[in-house]
Design a protein around this motif. Sequence first.
Motif, PDB file in Angstrom:
ATOM      1  N   GLY A  64       0.880  -1.169   0.045  1.00  0.00           N
ATOM      2  CA  GLY A  64      -0.045  -0.019   0.020  1.00  0.00           C
ATOM      3  C   GLY A  64       0.942   1.093   0.067  1.00  0.00           C
ATOM      4  N   THR A  65       0.417   2.216   0.651  1.00  0.00           N
ATOM      5  CA  THR A  65       1.156   3.602   0.731  1.00  0.00           C
ATOM      6  C   THR A  65       1.007   4.046   2.046  1.00  0.00           C
ATOM      7  N   GLU A  66       1.855   5.297   2.306  1.00  0.00           N
ATOM      8  CA  GLU A  66       1.729   5.884   3.594  1.00  0.00           C
ATOM      9  C   GLU A  66       0.357   6.282   4.124  1.00  0.00           C
ATOM     10  N   LYS A  67      -0.804   6.367   3.145  1.00  0.00           N
ATOM     11  CA  LYS A  67      -1.887   6.941   3.342  1.00  0.00           C
ATOM     12  C   LYS A  67      -2.929   5.724   4.000  1.00  0.00           C
ATOM     13  N   ASN A  68      -2.229   4.552   3.301  1.00  0.00           N
ATOM     14  CA  ASN A  68      -3.203   3.328   3.840  1.00  0.00           C
ATOM     15  C   ASN A  68      -2.132   2.209   3.493  1.00  0.00           C
ATOM     16  N   GLY A  69      -1.322   1.730   4.420  1.00  0.00           N
ATOM     17  CA  GLY A  69      -0.610   0.841   4.086  1.00  0.00           C
ATOM     18  C   GLY A  69      -0.254  -0.381   5.188  1.00  0.00           C
ATOM     19  N   LYS A  70       0.761  -1.158   4.827  1.00  0.00           N
ATOM     20  CA  LYS A  70       0.881  -2.215   6.157  1.00  0.00           C
ATOM     21  C   LYS A  70       2.568  -2.111   5.964  1.00  0.00           C
ATOM     22  N   GLY A  71       3.089  -2.334   7.212  1.00  0.00           N
ATOM     23  CA  GLY A  71       4.371  -2.471   7.539  1.00  0.00           C
ATOM     24  C   GLY A  71       4.524  -4.117   7.800  1.00  0.00           C
ATOM     25  N   LEU A  72       5.660  -4.682   8.447  1.00  0.00           N
ATOM     26  CA  LEU A  72       5.855  -5.733   8.755  1.00  0.00           C
ATOM     27  C   LEU A  72       5.190  -6.031  10.162  1.00  0.00           C
ATOM     28  N   LEU A  73       5.107  -5.109  10.886  1.00  0.00           N
ATOM     29  CA  LEU A  73       4.312  -5.128  12.165  1.00  0.00           C
ATOM     30  C   LEU A  73       3.136  -4.335  12.302  1.00  0.00           C
ATOM     31  N   TRP A  74       2.952  -3.207  11.526  1.00  0.00           N
ATOM     32  CA  TRP A  74       2.221  -2.201  11.668  1.00  0.00           C
ATOM     33  C   TRP A  74       1.369  -1.971  10.514  1.00  0.00           C
ATOM     34  N   GLY A  75      -0.025  -1.201  11.111  1.00  0.00           N
ATOM     35  CA  GLY A  75      -0.663  -0.700   9.928  1.00  0.00           C
ATOM     36  C   GLY A  75      -0.236   0.699   9.848  1.00  0.00           C
ATOM     37  N   ILE A  76      -0.145   1.080   8.731  1.00  0.00           N
ATOM     38  CA  ILE A  76       0.533   2.536   8.419  1.00  0.00           C
ATOM     39  C   ILE A  76      -0.453   3.344   7.834  1.00  0.00           C
ATOM     40  N   ASP A  77      -0.613   4.552   8.257  1.00  0.00           N
ATOM     41  CA  ASP A  77      -1.234   5.711   7.673  1.00  0.00           C
ATOM     42  C   ASP A  77      -1.141   7.183   8.104  1.00  0.00           C
ATOM     43  N   ARG A  78      -1.709   8.189   7.552  1.00  0.00           N
ATOM     44  CA  ARG A  78      -1.654   9.560   8.113  1.00  0.00           C
ATOM     45  C   ARG A  78      -2.725   9.907   8.774  1.00  0.00           C
ATOM     46  N   THR A  79      -2.430  10.795   9.838  1.00  0.00           N
ATOM     47  CA  THR A  79      -3.686  11.277  10.634  1.00  0.00           C
ATOM     48  C   THR A  79      -4.320  12.517   9.716  1.00  0.00           C
ATOM     49  N   ARG A  80      -5.674  12.592   9.852  1.00  0.00           N
ATOM     50  CA  ARG A  80      -6.328  13.344   9.229  1.00  0.00           C
ATOM     51  C   ARG A  80      -6.109  14.940   9.674  1.00  0.00           C
ATOM     52  N   ALA A  81      -5.996  15.269  10.883  1.00  0.00           N
ATOM     53  CA  ALA A  81      -5.826  16.543  11.390  1.00  0.00           C
ATOM     54  C   ALA A  81      -4.527  17.196  10.875  1.00  0.00           C
ATOM     55  N   LYS A  82      -3.358  16.537  11.014  1.00  0.00           N
ATOM     56  CA  LYS A  82      -2.152  17.105  11.058  1.00  0.00           C
ATOM     57  C   LYS A  82      -1.431  16.221  10.097  1.00  0.00           C
ATOM     58  N   ASN A  83      -1.725  15.385   9.277  1.00  0.00           N
ATOM     59  CA  ASN A  83      -1.061  14.384   8.339  1.00  0.00           C
ATOM     60  C   ASN A  83       0.169  13.617   8.953  1.00  0.00           C
ATOM     61  N   HIS A  84       0.174  13.430  10.148  1.00  0.00           N
ATOM     62  CA  HIS A  84       1.502  13.007  10.988  1.00  0.00           C
ATOM     63  C   HIS A  84       1.100  11.508  10.548  1.00  0.00           C
ATOM     64  N   LEU A  85       2.514  10.930  10.414  1.00  0.00           N
ATOM     65  CA  LEU A  85       2.583   9.566  10.191  1.00  0.00           C
ATOM     66  C   LEU A  85       2.241   8.714  11.320  1.00  0.00           C
ATOM     67  N   ARG A  86       1.426   7.621  11.050  1.00  0.00           N
ATOM     68  CA  ARG A  86       1.032   6.866  12.217  1.00  0.00           C
ATOM     69  C   ARG A  86       1.283   5.571  12.047  1.00  0.00           C
ATOM     70  N   TRP A  87       1.952   4.544  12.938  1.00  0.00           N
ATOM     71  CA  TRP A  87       2.093   3.505  12.763  1.00  0.00           C
ATOM     72  C   TRP A  87       0.966   2.966  13.965  1.00  0.00           C
ATOM     73  N   SER A  88       0.320   1.691  13.703  1.00  0.00           N
ATOM     74  CA  SER A  88      -0.771   1.431  14.686  1.00  0.00           C
ATOM     75  C   SER A  88      -0.820  -0.338  14.527  1.00  0.00           C
ATOM     76  N   HIS A  89      -1.389  -0.789  15.690  1.00  0.00           N
ATOM     77  CA  HIS A  89      -1.723  -2.200  15.655  1.00  0.00           C
ATOM     78  C   HIS A  89      -2.866  -2.208  16.753  1.00  0.00           C
ATOM     79  N   ASP A  90      -3.888  -2.618  16.139  1.00  0.00           N
ATOM     80  CA  ASP A  90      -5.229  -2.698  17.189  1.00  0.00           C
ATOM     81  C   ASP A  90      -5.292  -4.152  17.704  1.00  0.00           C
ATOM     82  N   GLY A  91      -4.336  -5.012  17.590  1.00  0.00           N
ATOM     83  CA  GLY A  91      -4.537  -6.218  18.129  1.00  0.00           C
ATOM     84  C   GLY A  91      -5.491  -7.294  17.512  1.00  0.00           C
ATOM     85  N   SER A  92      -6.418  -6.887  16.579  1.00  0.00           N
ATOM     86  CA  SER A  92      -7.134  -7.803  15.806  1.00  0.00           C
ATOM     87  C   SER A  92      -6.392  -8.651  14.986  1.00  0.00           C
ATOM     88  N   THR A  93      -6.619  -9.780  14.404  1.00  0.00           N
ATOM     89  CA  THR A  93      -5.808 -10.678  13.704  1.00  0.00           C
ATOM     90  C   THR A  93      -6.761 -10.951  12.411  1.00  0.00           C
TER      91      THR A  93
END
Length: 93
Positions: A64-93
């Motif tokens: 994918g892309t930095e707007k809506n992508g995946k890394g090796l461990l993380w979901g990767i996206d950008r925040t809406r308010a300030k366009n910060h790069l964000r790595w996330s993992h919500d625990g769902s499988t």
Amino acid sequence: SKSELAHYAQGYSMDGTAVPYWSNEFVSPAGGIRSSVADMLLFMQEQLNTNNKAAQLSHQVTFGTEKNGKGLLWGIDRTRAKNHLRWSHDGST
């Protein structure tokens, strides 16, 4: 075991309803990781360590892309308010 469950934090759904502990033998050990706050702090310390090449590699977009992508461990996206790069993992499988 049942005696261990007494030590687990209560989980909640998105609407705030208490939910039972999730157990799925199919995804263990990844889905069955149990850790303390101290363990999680060490994990985060290494994730934020810019000298840790493995952690830094896990932050790269592999699908994918930095707007809506995946890394090796993380979901990767950008925040809406300030366009910060964000790595996330919500625990769902």
